[in-house]
Design a protein around this motif. Structure first.
Motif, mmCIF file in Angstrom:
data_model
loop_
_atom_site.group_PDB
_atom_site.id
_atom_site.type_symbol
_atom_site.label_atom_id
_atom_site.label_comp_id
_atom_site.label_asym_id
_atom_site.label_seq_id
_atom_site.Cartn_x
_atom_site.Cartn_y
_atom_site.Cartn_z
ATOM 1 N N ALA A 219 -15.069 -2.577 4.065
ATOM 2 C CA ALA A 219 -14.355 -3.505 3.190
ATOM 3 C C ALA A 219 -15.264 -4.600 2.648
ATOM 4 O O ALA A 219 -14.893 -5.295 1.694
ATOM 5 C CB ALA A 219 -13.171 -4.132 3.924
ATOM 6 N N PRO B 270 -4.443 1.251 -6.912
ATOM 7 C CA PRO B 270 -4.886 0.475 -5.752
ATOM 8 C C PRO B 270 -5.864 -0.627 -6.141
ATOM 9 O O PRO B 270 -6.657 -0.471 -7.082
ATOM 10 C CB PRO B 270 -5.574 1.527 -4.868
ATOM 11 N N TYR C 97 -9.008 -2.502 -4.980
ATOM 12 C CA TYR C 97 -10.132 -2.476 -4.045
ATOM 13 C C TYR C 97 -10.591 -3.901 -3.749
ATOM 14 O O TYR C 97 -10.351 -4.828 -4.543
ATOM 15 C CB TYR C 97 -11.278 -1.651 -4.630
ATOM 16 N N LEU D 270 -8.882 -0.121 6.629
ATOM 17 C CA LEU D 270 -9.103 0.518 5.334
ATOM 18 C C LEU D 270 -9.947 1.787 5.425
ATOM 19 O O LEU D 270 -9.965 2.583 4.490
ATOM 20 C CB LEU D 270 -9.811 -0.444 4.372
ATOM 21 N N ALA E 94 0.840 -1.196 0.000
ATOM 22 C CA ALA E 94 0.000 0.000 0.000
ATOM 23 C C ALA E 94 0.875 1.245 0.000
ATOM 24 O O ALA E 94 1.919 1.291 0.663
ATOM 25 C CB ALA E 94 -0.910 0.001 1.224
ATOM 26 N N LEU F 259 -4.646 0.575 0.372
ATOM 27 C CA LEU F 259 -4.876 -0.610 -0.433
ATOM 28 C C LEU F 259 -3.590 -1.095 -1.093
ATOM 29 O O LEU F 259 -2.733 -0.285 -1.457
ATOM 30 C CB LEU F 259 -5.910 -0.312 -1.520
#
Length: 557
Positions: free
Chosen positions: A222, A191, A193, A146, A126, A182
């Motif tokens: 999340a 990133p 997801y 997150l 990340a 992420l």
């Protein structure tokens, strides 16, 4: 378990047996009319499926409660529909793979989801912004970490008047995820997801494609993973943050640290689902129509099992499989809320067109308080790293990432056969002292492990190829009663492969199902996904994981 007098096996029950060669007992007071419809082609379908996950609940807990409360809502579901008494959840028995399994039809090797906090040797850490030449290997954290603000129940949306205003929380959870937290795809340098990390589509994706409305409520933003690879599976996702500061409780306490707080938290999700039953979105702001597929998870049973005490009551189990005072109280709370759903469905004249499916993402271990052994896994992992460096001068840490609840999932920086063998030998050689249910010293051997799969053996355990980028390099099944924790604040956990972790309830009741049927043969919670589609008149094979694993529908008719 409360049992009505046995009745002759009806045509519906016979159809159940025909699906999977299962042992079936019909217990309905009124026999189901005979039908020539096959098990795979129900005479009619449901318009709505309400899926409820009571996290931590065992089949034995449901049986215990129903036996003592035969007129309860849980009893009406269990004895009035189809009860599968030998259902097992996914392994590892964690919330993320558990729910993903229920809504995709796949196990972790197929879905790519092993835990809510995992690791991938193919992604970048990340925050990576310069991807060319960057070394792959990244934690994949789908927990509260997150959130844009994990300390707020709205995950950082900035609502005024919390927690009372929480139903105003957005139904598009993706915007509440901090993209800088992420992992990063090295090919796009963007990133990843949760929904795009999932390898297969979901029930929600299939329902949306058919023009049906979808909704879900859970404990972290999340859970937007349920949107599936297309990113648009769940139209209304209500996900207040359970690990945020519990407003109105002492500073530093989240909603899981007091069972009354967890019940309050669950109550917000209950209100959201009631609004959806009434034909609104979760906030009751927009008239949308009752979703075709919707539901929620209850978290309060899990905390009642984990907490040593709360509300002046002892948590966990009084004896092997016997709920203690706090858990018994919470089972009554959940029963009341489930009863509220059944009442609202009836008031909205939806009871004849709605199927309710009740299960659990995972169980909890141990259910025998005398078996508890709490072990601090920190020194074990530190010792492994130190031993590796001693044997390999100049080397860095061997452990890249680890998740240990009542199982061990370990990912290594060096994935060679020599390294995994080294780690296995080290861990199985470790002994030490943990503590028991009373906090007294209790010795352990083999790092508290019963079995440890390493390298290719771990890959085979999860039915993936050796070297798979997501599979743990070591998967350890703990000795019964072992919970990996550095303190004394919990007395149970999940994630492992004991019966206490895996044996969960599964009830299908309502529209398009027979009444008073008990199925004693083995089934898996991954079968919920194709069953939902079958109940709605959709094709179960529209699910990727169903085609890969040949996941069968549950024997519902």
């Amino acid at each position: 378990m409360f049992r009505r007098p046995a009745r002759p096996v009806t045509a519906a029950a016979a159809a159940l047996a025909a699906v999977g060669g299962l042992t079936v007992t019909a217990t309905a007071a009124t026999p189901t009319p005979a039908t020539s419809t096959s098990a795979h082609s129900p005479a009619h379908v449901a318009r709505h499926v309400l899926l409820l996950s009571i996290d931590g609940l065992h089949q034995s807990d449901l049986a215990w409660y129903v036996a003592r409360h035969p007129r309860s809502a849980l009893a009406r579901l269990a004895t009035g529909g189809v009860e599968y008494t030998h259902a097992r959840t996914t392994d590892p028995s964690d919330s993320f793979p558990g729910l993903v399994g229920q809504l995709t039809g796949g196990n972790p090797g197929t879905t790519g989801i092993y835990y809510d906090d995992g690791y991938s040797s193919a992604l970048l850490p990340a925050g990576t912004t310069h991807c060319a030449g960057a070394e792959p290997g990244a934690e994949v954290d789908f927990t509260e970490d997150l959130d844009r603000n994990k300390d707020s129940i709205d995950a950082g949306q900035g609502l005024a008047g919390l927690p009372g205003s929480i139903l105003k929380m957005t139904g598009v959870a993706r915007g509440l995820i901090d993209p800088s937290k992420l992992p990063v795809d090295p090919k796009t340098c963007k990133p990843v997801y949760p929904h795009s990390y999932l390898k297969v589509n979901t029930v929600f994706n299939v329902a949306r494609k058919a023009g049906l409305r979808t909704a879900w409520s859970d404990k972290h933003v999340a859970y937007e993973i349920l949107n599936g690879p297309s990113g648009n599976g769940v139209q209304d996702l209500f996900a207040p943050e359970i690990n945020s500061q519990a407003i109105g409780y002492p500073a530093g306490m989240d909603w899981t640290k007091d069972n009354a707080a967890t019940e309050q938290y669950d109550g917000y999700k209950v209100k959201a689902v009631l609004n959806e039953i009434d034909g609104y979105d979760h906030s009751r702001t927009h008239k949308t129509g009752t979703p075709a597929v919707f539901g929620m998870n209850f978290q309060s049973v899990s905390t009642a099992q984990k907490l040593p005490a709360s509300e002046g009551l002892t948590g966990g189990y009084a004896a092997k499989g016997v709920p203690g005072p706090l858990l018994a109280k919470n089972l009554a709370f959940v029963d009341q809320e489930v009863g509220g759903f059944l009442t609202e469905l009836r008031m909205q004249h939806l009871d004849g067109s709605t199927t309710v499916i009740l299960s659990s993402k995972h169980g909890q271990s141990p259910t025998d308080p005398k078996a508890l052994t709490r072990i601090d896994d920190g020194p074990l992992l530190d010792g492994l790293n130190a031993a590796w460096k001693k044997a390999h001068p100049g080397a860095g840490d061997l452990v890249a990432h680890s998740v240990d609840d009542d199982a061990m999932l370990i990912w290594l920086n060096d994935r060679s056969q020599a390294a995994t063998a080294f780690a296995k030998a080290y861990l199985l050689a470790q002994s030490g002292t943990g503590n028991d249910i009373a906090g007294k010293a209790k010795p352990f051997t083999a790092s508290g492990l019963k079995t440890l799969y390493a390298g290719a053996a771990a890959a085979r355990y999860f039915h993936v190829e050796p070297g798979d980028s997501r599979v743990p390099d070591l998967f350890g099944i703990a000795q019964y009663g072992v919970v990996y924790t550095g303190g004394k604040s919990k007395i149970a956990e999940h994630g492992g492969a004991h019966a206490d972790d895996l044996d969960v309830p599964l009830v299908v009741s309502g529209a398009a199902t027979p009444h008073g049927v008990r199925v004693s043969g083995p089934v898996e919670t991954t079968q919920i996904a194709p069953t939902i589609l079958r109940l709605l008149g959709l094709n179960p094979r529209a699910l990727d994981a169903v085609r890969v694993e040949h996941t069968a529908t549950l024997p519902v008719r």
